[in-house]
Write an enzyme that holds these catalytic residues in place. Sequence first.
Site, PDB file in Angstrom:
ATOM      1  N   ASN A  35       0.873  -1.170   0.000  1.00 49.66           N
ATOM      2  CA  ASN A  35       0.000   0.000   0.000  1.00 49.66           C
ATOM      3  C   ASN A  35       0.913   1.223   0.000  1.00 49.66           C
ATOM      4  OD1 ASN A  35      -1.837   2.008   0.358  1.00 49.66           O
ATOM      5  ND2 ASN A  35      -2.568   1.329   2.376  1.00 49.66           N
ATOM      6  N   LYS A  74       0.085   4.170  -0.359  1.00 50.90           N
ATOM      7  CA  LYS A  74      -0.603   5.345   0.230  1.00 50.90           C
ATOM      8  C   LYS A  74      -0.355   6.573  -0.652  1.00 50.90           C
ATOM      9  CE  LYS A  74      -0.353   3.112   4.695  1.00 50.90           C
ATOM     10  NZ  LYS A  74      -0.330   3.211   6.154  1.00 50.90           N
ATOM     11  N   HIS A  96      -9.624   1.041   4.424  1.00 46.53           N
ATOM     12  CA  HIS A  96      -8.384   1.259   5.180  1.00 46.53           C
ATOM     13  C   HIS A  96      -8.677   2.188   6.363  1.00 46.53           C
ATOM     14  CE1 HIS A  96      -4.352   2.405   6.280  1.00 46.53           C
ATOM     15  NE2 HIS A  96      -3.951   1.328   5.645  1.00 46.53           N
ATOM     16  N   GLU A 120      -7.104   4.565   7.563  1.00 48.27           N
ATOM     17  CA  GLU A 120      -6.866   6.001   7.319  1.00 48.27           C
ATOM     18  C   GLU A 120      -8.078   6.631   6.632  1.00 48.27           C
ATOM     19  OE1 GLU A 120      -3.097   5.407   5.379  1.00 48.27           O
ATOM     20  OE2 GLU A 120      -2.272   4.745   7.309  1.00 48.27           O
ATOM     21  N   GLU A 163      -5.563  -5.018  10.184  1.00 44.15           N
ATOM     22  CA  GLU A 163      -4.532  -4.020  10.474  1.00 44.15           C
ATOM     23  C   GLU A 163      -4.852  -3.330  11.801  1.00 44.15           C
ATOM     24  OE1 GLU A 163      -2.488  -2.725   6.577  1.00 44.15           O
ATOM     25  OE2 GLU A 163      -4.218  -1.422   6.847  1.00 44.15           O
ATOM     26  N   GLY A 223       2.356   2.144  10.924  1.00 47.25           N
ATOM     27  CA  GLY A 223       3.307   3.243  10.827  1.00 47.25           C
ATOM     28  C   GLY A 223       3.976   3.585  12.150  1.00 47.25           C
ATOM     29  N   SER A 234       3.321  -2.296  10.360  1.00 43.68           N
ATOM     30  CA  SER A 234       4.770  -2.348  10.583  1.00 43.68           C
ATOM     31  C   SER A 234       5.401  -3.677  10.166  1.00 43.68           C
ATOM     32  CB  SER A 234       5.113  -2.001  12.038  1.00 43.68           C
ATOM     33  OG  SER A 234       4.668  -0.696  12.335  1.00 43.68           O
TER      34      SER A 234
END
Length: 253
Positions: A9, A11, A97, A99, A169, A175, A215
């Site tokens: 991904n 992003k 996702h 985010e 996730e 991250g 991660s």
Amino acid sequence: MRKQIAAANWKMNLTLQQAEQLTDELLAAGISLKEDQLAIFGVPFPYITKIREKLEGTSRLYVAAQNCSANKNGAYTGEVSAEMLNSIGLKYVIIGHSERREYNHEDNALLAKKVDIAFENGLQPIFCCGEPLQIRETETQNTYVETQLNESLFHLSAEQMKNFIIAYEPIWAIGTGRTASNEQAQEMHAHIRQVLASKYGAEIADTVSILYGGSVKAANAKDIFGQPDVDGGLVGGASLIATEFAAIIASLK
Ligand code: 13P
């Protein structure tokens, strides 16, 4: 045997030139995938066609979009429809996702619509789920993730759920450099598969690829992917470095 998948991904990273260079470096790394393994690159919309061209003639390497609209078409400035993605020959789309849930206020009901419109347009969703830190701290992550699946996916038919792709996730691991332990990942993946089995039966649940995200890097991929219910990963930061992602692909079961 269900598919083992290394999904990148990217992003909102990389210029076109950097994206092309990364792809060239990955191809030069001589990635080799077995019959039941895939690598999927979730690239920014403007690069989809270009990166697909670069992957032409390869096998088991695919491109995904990172999102699609819940609407069919019309006056939705700046949005990209599933029909558009299908019309350029795409096969995969990342949906839900964390985010997008956070910054674009996408909830479980909206994501159910996105999953449906993806299927209507011949796209396989890569559906993301996962809990925030405060949920993990109260040890209610199993119910939280179950609700995400229930409200966004459980209207699907058994046929649609067959070979489906879910990415677990945990938000606290995205991250942050803080990966879920092998045991935490396996425990949640087994829970997801058990929830799928109680809804669709064990045979269908067994065909679903459940990827871990948060991660993942070359140094930990083999251990995490080695867990019985972990079928690969959805990788952010480490997918932007060719040597890292090549090693992550090589870590698939
Ligand atoms: P990182 O691998 O950078 O933690 O990101 C995970 C992720 O969000 C993939 O979708």
